[in-house]
Design a protein around this motif. Sequence first.
Motif, short mmCIF file in Angstrom:
data_model
loop_
_atom_site.label_atom_id
_atom_site.label_comp_id
_atom_site.label_asym_id
_atom_site.label_seq_id
_atom_site.Cartn_x
_atom_site.Cartn_y
_atom_site.Cartn_z
N ILE A 1 7.05 5.67 -5.28
CA ILE A 1 5.60 5.90 -5.18
C ILE A 1 4.94 4.79 -4.36
N THR A 2 5.34 3.58 -4.61
CA THR A 2 4.77 2.47 -3.82
C THR A 2 5.07 2.68 -2.34
N LEU A 3 6.30 3.06 -2.03
CA LEU A 3 6.68 3.31 -0.64
C LEU A 3 5.84 4.44 -0.03
N ALA A 4 5.70 5.53 -0.77
CA ALA A 4 4.98 6.70 -0.25
C ALA A 4 3.49 6.38 -0.07
N CYS A 5 2.89 5.67 -1.03
CA CYS A 5 1.47 5.32 -0.91
C CYS A 5 1.25 4.38 0.26
N HIS A 6 2.22 3.53 0.49
CA HIS A 6 2.16 2.62 1.64
C HIS A 6 2.05 3.44 2.93
N ALA A 7 2.85 4.48 3.03
CA ALA A 7 2.82 5.33 4.23
C ALA A 7 1.45 6.00 4.38
N LEU B 1 13.87 13.47 -3.64
CA LEU B 1 14.91 12.47 -3.90
C LEU B 1 16.24 13.20 -3.95
N ASP B 2 17.14 12.85 -3.03
CA ASP B 2 18.42 13.56 -2.92
C ASP B 2 18.22 15.08 -2.88
N GLY B 3 17.20 15.52 -2.15
CA GLY B 3 16.97 16.96 -1.94
C GLY B 3 16.19 17.67 -3.04
N THR B 4 15.80 16.93 -4.10
CA THR B 4 15.03 17.55 -5.18
C THR B 4 13.59 17.03 -5.16
N LEU B 5 12.64 17.96 -5.28
CA LEU B 5 11.23 17.57 -5.36
C LEU B 5 11.00 16.88 -6.71
N VAL B 6 10.64 15.58 -6.67
CA VAL B 6 10.51 14.82 -7.92
C VAL B 6 9.08 14.34 -8.18
N GLY B 7 8.17 14.57 -7.22
CA GLY B 7 6.80 14.10 -7.41
C GLY B 7 6.07 14.10 -6.09
N GLY B 8 5.03 13.33 -6.01
CA GLY B 8 4.30 13.31 -4.76
C GLY B 8 3.14 12.34 -4.76
N ARG C 1 0.46 -3.46 -6.73
CA ARG C 1 1.54 -3.68 -5.73
C ARG C 1 1.08 -3.37 -4.32
N LEU C 2 0.12 -2.43 -4.21
CA LEU C 2 -0.39 -2.05 -2.88
C LEU C 2 -1.44 -3.05 -2.37
N GLY C 3 -1.77 -4.03 -3.19
CA GLY C 3 -2.73 -5.06 -2.78
C GLY C 3 -4.17 -4.69 -3.07
N MET C 4 -4.37 -3.69 -3.94
CA MET C 4 -5.73 -3.27 -4.25
C MET C 4 -6.39 -4.23 -5.25
N THR C 5 -7.71 -4.20 -5.26
CA THR C 5 -8.50 -5.03 -6.17
C THR C 5 -9.15 -4.12 -7.22
N LEU C 6 -9.12 -4.56 -8.47
CA LEU C 6 -9.81 -3.82 -9.52
C LEU C 6 -11.31 -4.07 -9.36
N GLU C 7 -12.06 -3.01 -9.04
CA GLU C 7 -13.48 -3.18 -8.73
C GLU C 7 -14.39 -2.90 -9.93
N SER D 1 -13.74 6.73 4.13
CA SER D 1 -13.11 6.38 2.85
C SER D 1 -12.21 7.50 2.35
N CYS D 2 -11.27 7.09 1.51
CA CYS D 2 -10.36 8.07 0.91
C CYS D 2 -9.99 7.60 -0.49
N GLU D 3 -9.39 8.53 -1.23
CA GLU D 3 -8.84 8.18 -2.55
C GLU D 3 -7.40 8.67 -2.58
N VAL D 4 -6.51 7.81 -3.05
CA VAL D 4 -5.08 8.14 -3.10
C VAL D 4 -4.68 8.37 -4.55
N GLY D 5 -3.80 9.35 -4.77
CA GLY D 5 -3.28 9.62 -6.11
C GLY D 5 -1.78 9.86 -6.07
N CYS D 6 -1.15 10.01 -7.23
CA CYS D 6 0.30 10.15 -7.26
C CYS D 6 0.79 10.69 -8.59
N TRP D 7 2.01 11.16 -8.63
CA TRP D 7 2.66 11.57 -9.88
C TRP D 7 4.16 11.63 -9.65
N LEU D 8 4.93 11.55 -10.72
CA LEU D 8 6.40 11.65 -10.67
C LEU D 8 6.90 12.34 -11.91
#
Length: 183
Positions: free
Chosen positions: A109-115, A73-80, A146-152, A92-99
């Motif tokens: 994060i929503t934008l990045a997970c979308h990608a 974000l503006d040149g600084t690593l803020v998460g992933g 927000r990504l449209g996932m279902t709680l299983e 199948s895959c599993e997606v994770g994230c942090w900030l």
Amino acid sequence: MFSLPLRDDVRLRPLEVWHAEEFAAHLDRAREHIRPWVGAAFVTDDVDGARATLRRYAERQAADGARLYGIWLDGTLVGGVMFTDFSAASGSCEVGCWLEPGAEGSGVITLACHALLDWAFTTRGLHRAEWICRADNERSAAVAKRLGMTLEGVWRESWPYGGIRHDKQTWAILATEWRTQRQ
Ligand SMILES: CC(C)(COP(=O)(O)OP(=O)(O)OC[C@H]1O[C@@H](n2cnc3c(N)ncnc32)[C@H](O)[C@@H]1OP(=O)(O)O)[C@@H](O)C(=O)NCCC(=O)NCCS
């Protein structure tokens, strides 16, 4: 060298071994914020620990497995975001994230997970993507929603942290659902 613009001020890039010092500096800002919610092996204390995480992901990526991407974000690593698991063989895959805390609340994060999900379903032809979080991690569950996932389901008392065994949620989205919501 390669980056995907998510917004004018936000870039998504592979997070690689040569980023070890930058990743360690970012973890100094993020460590206590993420510690309760992510795997213990991810929360390292120094540059060597950060490098070991990056190397572990690089080795798994070389086998077409897990992958790690940083968010600048503006040149600084803020998460992933990451594929904590990725299997073309099982589809199948599993997606994770942090900030780090200062970058929360702006939708990156929503934008990045979308990608990541779009790449998994559209480019790689996977069938199913999972999201696993502590049941009391409301911000994480909100991203899955927000990504449209279902709680299983809920795995009861399967996440030990701080002397307490917490419940764990599994969310997921299927390729057919992803394509429908993209139309
Ligand atoms: C989980 C975590 C990454 C979520 O971060 P986040 O900032 O809430 O998620 P996003 O980047 O998608 O941003 C969503 C927020 O931005 C807001 N937002 C602004 N513009 C937005 C946009 N265009 N799209 C989506 N959300 C947007 C949303 O309203 C939401 O804010 P709110 O929750 O205050 O209402 C973060 O809380 C975190 O790092 N927690 C600790 C580590 C962790 O839990 N990791 C996950 C382990 S399973």
